[in-house]
Each structure stands twice: as structure tokens, then as C-alpha cells.
Design an enzyme around this catalytic site. Structure first.
Site, PDB file in Angstrom:
ATOM      1  N   PRO A   2      -6.349 -29.640 -30.133  1.00  0.00           N
ATOM      2  CA  PRO A   2      -5.623 -31.034 -30.712  1.00  0.00           C
ATOM      3  C   PRO A   2      -4.603 -31.415 -29.944  1.00  0.00           C
ATOM      4  O   PRO A   2      -3.677 -30.843 -29.252  1.00  0.00           O
ATOM      5  CB  PRO A   2      -5.135 -30.265 -32.113  1.00  0.00           C
ATOM      6  CG  PRO A   2      -5.931 -29.076 -32.248  1.00  0.00           C
ATOM      7  CD  PRO A   2      -6.192 -28.457 -30.951  1.00  0.00           C
ATOM      8  N   GLU A   3      -4.700 -32.772 -29.516  1.00  0.00           N
ATOM      9  CA  GLU A   3      -3.524 -33.399 -28.815  1.00  0.00           C
ATOM     10  C   GLU A   3      -2.820 -34.262 -29.723  1.00  0.00           C
ATOM     11  O   GLU A   3      -3.108 -34.356 -31.146  1.00  0.00           O
ATOM     12  CB  GLU A   3      -4.205 -34.164 -27.820  1.00  0.00           C
ATOM     13  CG  GLU A   3      -4.949 -33.177 -26.444  1.00  0.00           C
ATOM     14  CD  GLU A   3      -4.862 -33.209 -25.098  1.00  0.00           C
ATOM     15  OE1 GLU A   3      -3.622 -33.963 -24.910  1.00  0.00           O
ATOM     16  OE2 GLU A   3      -5.548 -32.885 -24.462  1.00  0.00           O
ATOM     17  N   HIS A  89     -10.587 -17.292 -41.061  1.00  0.00           N
ATOM     18  CA  HIS A  89      -9.903 -18.251 -40.284  1.00  0.00           C
ATOM     19  C   HIS A  89      -8.725 -18.934 -40.754  1.00  0.00           C
ATOM     20  O   HIS A  89      -7.932 -19.546 -40.138  1.00  0.00           O
ATOM     21  CB  HIS A  89     -10.821 -18.955 -39.266  1.00  0.00           C
ATOM     22  CG  HIS A  89     -11.691 -18.381 -38.650  1.00  0.00           C
ATOM     23  ND1 HIS A  89     -11.475 -17.224 -37.845  1.00  0.00           N
ATOM     24  CD2 HIS A  89     -13.137 -18.362 -38.727  1.00  0.00           C
ATOM     25  CE1 HIS A  89     -12.549 -16.655 -37.202  1.00  0.00           C
ATOM     26  NE2 HIS A  89     -13.758 -17.371 -37.619  1.00  0.00           N
ATOM     27  N   ARG A 107      -8.580 -19.118 -33.551  1.00  0.00           N
ATOM     28  CA  ARG A 107      -7.847 -18.606 -32.064  1.00  0.00           C
ATOM     29  C   ARG A 107      -6.526 -18.062 -32.726  1.00  0.00           C
ATOM     30  O   ARG A 107      -5.853 -17.484 -31.398  1.00  0.00           O
ATOM     31  CB  ARG A 107      -8.118 -19.736 -30.946  1.00  0.00           C
ATOM     32  CG  ARG A 107      -9.528 -19.552 -30.563  1.00  0.00           C
ATOM     33  CD  ARG A 107      -9.883 -20.257 -29.369  1.00  0.00           C
ATOM     34  NE  ARG A 107      -9.158 -19.912 -28.054  1.00  0.00           N
ATOM     35  CZ  ARG A 107      -9.276 -20.529 -27.077  1.00  0.00           C
ATOM     36  NH1 ARG A 107      -9.898 -21.682 -26.903  1.00  0.00           N
ATOM     37  NH2 ARG A 107      -8.999 -19.845 -25.669  1.00  0.00           N
TER      38      ARG A 107
END
Ligand code: ZN
Length: 271
Positions: A2-3, A89, A107
Site C-alpha cells: 500500500p502506497e 491474519h 505479512r
């Protein structure tokens, strides 16, 4: 990953819905990149007053302290009244009077960090060295020119570092340099004012457009209300190795810079 546009889209999608919510319970899953920095119970009873963004950090203002949320490599935030059961998650969740806010991060490079205020050590550590916001009035041609002037590193690396201007991540760096006609390997300090002006326009346009379209740089990115972005479909050079440049037809080149892929056109970006 995600930017900035994804983070801004996330902010826009939760800000209205969560402002004024009172936190009723907090559930913490597996460890994230950094610890929360306060006992989860300490957040209960606090009101979320606003959601701001600084770089890729979301800032949830509380009536007493703030939470800094980073989506890391694979994080996404959802806000809903009746989310499905928590999965393996989902590592941070707050039940509030206005719905459940949940961070899913397979992650686990993301984080939720509590700080007393923006001046506190833990906040300064994360926000202190960030460059200006590209979509704010503080981002000027002169400021960009001075920032680039000060470094002999390749311009792509300077943009990626986020110290001059935040939000120009790996994909956007290739794109804005293409639009400005600047080769990614050129020494930052040698770029003249005319080209800096074009770069300034390109940075604003590309990031603003990505926010507008619900930007996506991560294939499975979904904004907090579940709608998907589609920036990637429109890349000029990024991810188009050996495909024809959309401007001149030359094959797009790919090189590695600091272990990240850079894409450019040798004809359109001569120096
Ligand atoms: Zn070209």
C-alpha cells in the site's frame, strides 16, 4: 505494498464512519512490526475524534493520545458493522460504538502504535524524518528543487527515500519520472529547474489521480468499504518491461536500483 494513495483512500473510506466512535474493546493478534506501546485496555472508553494521514501513516486522534497505523507490505483496514469472524491474519481489532475497525496483515510488517501526541518520542521516531506532503501547499517547485539539489544520489533513490517529498513509492517513482522525461539514474543535483517543474506537476497529478481512482498498487488491495482500485491498469512504464513505450514505441527498459525495479524509456527519458 500500500502506497500513499491507498492509505489516503483508506483514510477517506473510514474517516467519516469512525469519527466520534467510542472504543469498547481491543483485540491484539500476533506481534506486528512494532508493539502497541500501551496496554490494549488503556484504549477502552476513548473517543476517536478524527482520522488524519502523514506519509503512509494513518493518525487516529483520540481524546487523549493518538494511534499511528501503518499498513506495512500487505495490510488493509476495514470498518464495518458486522464483519465476518476474525481470521488468522487479523492482528488488531477495535470494537467501537460505530462499528469494528480491523487490521488484516498477512505479512505483519504493519503496525499500530500508541503515542501521547505527535511530539512524543514514539511518534517522532516514525514521523520525524518525513518530507513534505505532495498534495499539500507545502510541496512547492522551489522546495523540490532545493531538495533534489542537495543530493548526488540517483533521482529515483532520492524520491523513494521520502525525505524530500513523501508518497512517491516504487511504482509512482517510475511513472512520475517518465512523465517528467527524466532518466531515473540521473544524479539528483544536476536536474535543472525546468525539469523539476515538470516533475512537480507529475508527482501531484499521478498521486492525485491515484487517490481519485481509489488507487491500487497491491493486487488484492481493497479500500475499507470493499471497493477496489485500479491504478495499475494505467501504468505508462511500470511493469511493462520490453513492451512498447506508449509515447514513442521503444521497448520499455527495466533496471535494478537499490534492489527495486525501475522502468523507463531510453528515448523519452534521455537524461
Ligand atoms: Zn518512449
Amino acid at each position: 505494498m500500500p502506497e500513499l494513495p491507498e492509505v489516503e483512500v483508506t483514510r477517506l473510506s473510514i474517516a467519516k464512519g469512525i469519527s466520534g466512535a467510542v472504543i469498547q474493546s481491543v483485540t491484539v493478534g500476533k506481534p506486528l512490526r512494532w508493539p502497541l506501546g500501551c496496554p490494549p485496555e488503556g484504549l477502552i472508553g476513548r473517543t476517536i475524534t478524527a482520522v488524519r494521514r502523514r506519509g503512509k501513516y494513518l493518525l487516529l486522534d483520540l481524546d487523549g493520545g493518538l494511534l499511528l497505523i501503518h499498513l506495512g507490505m500487505s495490510g488493509s483496514l476495514r470498518l464495518g458493522q458486522s464483519l465476518e469472524a476474525r481470521g488468522p491474519h487479523d492482528h488488531f481489532e477495535m470494537e467501537t460504538t460505530l462499528g469494528t475497525l480491523r487490521l488484516r496483515d498477512p505479512r505483519r510488517f504493519g503496525a499500530v502504535v500508541w503515542a501521547r501526541d505527535e511530539g512524543a518520542e514514539e511518534a517522532k521516531k516514525l514521523l520525524g524524518s518525513l518530507g513534505v506532503e505532495p498534495l499539500s501547499d507545502l510541496f512547492t517547485v522551489d522546495g523540490l528543487f532545493a531538495g533534489l539539489r542537495a543530493s548526488r544520489a540517483p533521482v529515483k533513490q532520492v524520491l523513494l527515500s521520502g525525505k524530500v517529498v513523501v508518497g512517491v513509492g516504487n511504482i509512482y517513482a517510475s511513472e512520475v519520472l517518465f512523465l517528467a522525461g527524466i532518466r531515473p539514474t540521473v544524479k539528483s543535483s544536476t536536474i535543472g529547474l525546468a525539469r523539476v517543474r515538470r516533475l512537480h506537476v507529475a508527482i501531484r497529478e499521478v498521486l492525485a489521480r491515484a487517490v481519485e481512482r481509489g488507487g491500487s498498487t497491491l493486487r488484492d488491495f481493497a479500500s475499507a468499504d470493499g471497493s477496489e482500485g485500479h491504478f495499475q491498469l494505467e501504468a505508462h512504464v511500470y511493469g511493462r518491461h520490453n513492451e512498447a513505450c506508449r509515447a514513442c514505441g521503444s521497448p520499455v527498459r527495466m533496471i535494478r536500483q537499490g534492489q527495486r525495479s525501475t522502468y523507463y524509456c531510453i528515448r523519452c527519458q534521455k537524461a
